[in-house]
Write an enzyme that holds these catalytic residues in place. Structure first.
Site, short mmCIF file in Angstrom:
data_model
loop_
_atom_site.label_atom_id
_atom_site.label_comp_id
_atom_site.label_asym_id
_atom_site.label_seq_id
_atom_site.Cartn_x
_atom_site.Cartn_y
_atom_site.Cartn_z
N ASP A 46 0.84 -1.20 0.00
CA ASP A 46 0.00 0.00 0.00
C ASP A 46 0.87 1.25 0.00
O ASP A 46 1.78 1.38 0.82
CB ASP A 46 -0.90 0.01 1.24
N TYR A 51 2.71 9.95 0.08
CA TYR A 51 3.82 9.33 0.80
C TYR A 51 5.16 9.61 0.14
O TYR A 51 6.21 9.39 0.76
CB TYR A 51 3.63 7.81 0.89
N LYS A 76 -3.08 5.88 -4.13
CA LYS A 76 -4.22 6.75 -3.86
C LYS A 76 -4.12 8.10 -4.57
O LYS A 76 -3.03 8.66 -4.73
CB LYS A 76 -4.34 7.00 -2.34
N HIS A 109 -7.94 9.33 -1.57
CA HIS A 109 -7.29 9.33 -0.26
C HIS A 109 -8.15 9.96 0.83
O HIS A 109 -8.22 9.46 1.95
CB HIS A 109 -5.94 10.06 -0.36
#
Length: 309
Positions: A46, A51, A76, A109
Site C-alpha cells: 500500500d 507518501y 491513492k 485518499h
C-alpha cells in the site's frame, strides 16, 4: 508466517488480509523495507502520492523478481487532484512511478479537495490553514475514477477516510460501488458503525495504523500485553489478528526487518480475548491520526446524518 487469509472484494478479486503499509517511509527506507517485506512473503503493498515513495516502491517490486500477477498494489489519488480534469493525469503519473501496467486498487485518499498547486501537495493560507477547493465535490472526482475502470489499467476503485455520511452521499451517484474503504482501525478506534455500514453494502474495509500511531499507547495496554503473553506472541501480532478476525485487512508499517517479519503473522483469537480487545474502544474511542490544520474536520469526521434518502 501469515495464515494466508484473503478477503473477497465486490469485484470478485481477493485482497490479502495482511498488507504492507508505507506511510511516513522515506524513499530509501521504503525501497529497502518493501524489498524485505516481499522476501518475507508480503504481496499486498500500500502506498500513495502523498507518501512520496511510489518510485522507490515500484523499483523494489521490480527488483524483487516476483511476477506482477502475484501482487496486490494499492495507491491513492491525492486531494490536490480532485478536479475531474486532473484525475487521469494523477493516475498515469502514479502508474509510471510504480513502473506498473495496471493497479489492483486505486483509492480516493480523502473526501476533501485542496486547490491544485503543481507539486505542492499541501497548499496553505498565510495562517497555515489548507486552501480547500470548494468548486469540486468528491462525487465528481469519483465519477472520473470510474472511467479509469473502463480503461483497463485499474482492477478496482475505492475510497479512504470516508464516514458513513460521506459514503451515503457517494452511493447516491456512484455507478460502481467502492471495493474498499481504507480507514484508521484498531481497538482504541474500532469504528463499529462504519464497519457495519460497509459490510451491509459489500464494501471491504482495510485498517491503516492497526497498531495505533507511532509510540502507540495501544501497544502498552495491559490487556493487549496479557493476551499476547497467553498466546506467546507479540502485542503487534495480537492487534493484527484482531483486525483480521473482524473481517478487515490490515496494513501494518515498519522499516525494521525483525518487526516486518513479526507483523507477517496472525493467529486465531479465542472469542473471550477478541471481545476483551473489542471493548477497549467502546467507552472512549481514540482517533490517533488527525490531519493538521486542514480546516475540514467536521466535513470528514462530523456526526453521521441518519437518513435513508
Amino acid at each position: 508466517m501469515a495464515s494466508g487469509r484473503v478477503f473477497k472484494l465486490n469485484t470478485g478479486s481477493t485482497i490479502p488480509a495482511i498488507g504492507f503499509g508505507t506511510w511516513q517511509s522515506q524513499p530509501d527506507d521504503a525501497y529497502n523495507s518493501v524489498l524485505t517485506a516481499i522476501k518475507i512473503g508480503y504481496r499486498h503493498i500500500d502506498t500513495a502520492v502523498y507518501y512520496n515513495n511510489e518510485k522507490e516502491i515500484g523499483r523494489a517490486i521490480k527488483d524483487s523478481g516476483i511476477p506482477r500477477k502475484e501482487f496486490f498494489i494499492t495507491t491513492k489519488l491525492w486531494n490536490t487532484f480532485h478536479r475531474p480534469d486532473l484525475v487521469s493525469k494523477a493516475f498515469e503519473e502514479s502508474l509510471a512511478k510504480l513502473q506498473l501496467d495496471y493497479l489492483d486498487l486505486y483509492e480516493m485518499h480523502w473526501p476533501c479537495a485542496f486547490i491544485y498547486d503543481g507539486d505542492n501537495l499541501l497548499p496553505r493560507h498565510e495562517n497555515g490553514k489548507i486552501i480547500l477547493d470548494h468548486t469540486v465535490d468528491f462525487t465528481e472526482t469519483y465519477a472520473e475514477m470510474e472511467k479509469l475502470i473502463e480503461g483497463g489499467k485499474v482492477r478496482a476503485i475505492g475510497v479512504s477516510n470516508f464516514s458513513v455520511r460521506n459514503l451515503k452521499k457517494l452511493l447516491k451517484t456512484a455507478k460502481i460501488i467502492p471495493a474498499v474503504n481504507q480507514c484508521e482501525l484498531h481497538p482504541y478506534f474500532p469504528q463499529n458503525k462504519l464497519l457495519d455500514f460497509c459490510t451491509a453494502h459489500n464494501i471491504h474495509m482495510t485498517g491503516y495504523s492497526p497498531l495505533g500511531s507511532s509510540d502507540s499507547p495501544l501497544m502498552k495496554n495491559n490487556i493487549v500485553i496479557d493476551i499476547a503473553k497467553k498466546y506467546n506472541v507479540t502485542p503487534a501480532q495480537i492487534l493484527i489478528s484482531w483486525g483480521i478476525q473482524r473481517g478487515t485487512s490490515v496494513i501494518p508499517k515498519s522499516i525494521t526487518p525483525s518487526r516486518i517479519q513479526e507483523n507477517f503473522k496472525d493467529i486465531a483469537l479465542e472469542q473471550v480475548d477478541f471481545d476483551k480487545l473489542s471493548s477497549l474502544g467502546t467507552t472512549n474511542p481514540q482517533r490517533l491520526i488527525i490531519p493538521n490544520n486542514w480546516d475540514c474536520d467536521e466535513f470528514i469526521y462530523g456526526e453521521d446524518i441518519e437518513d435513508d434518502n
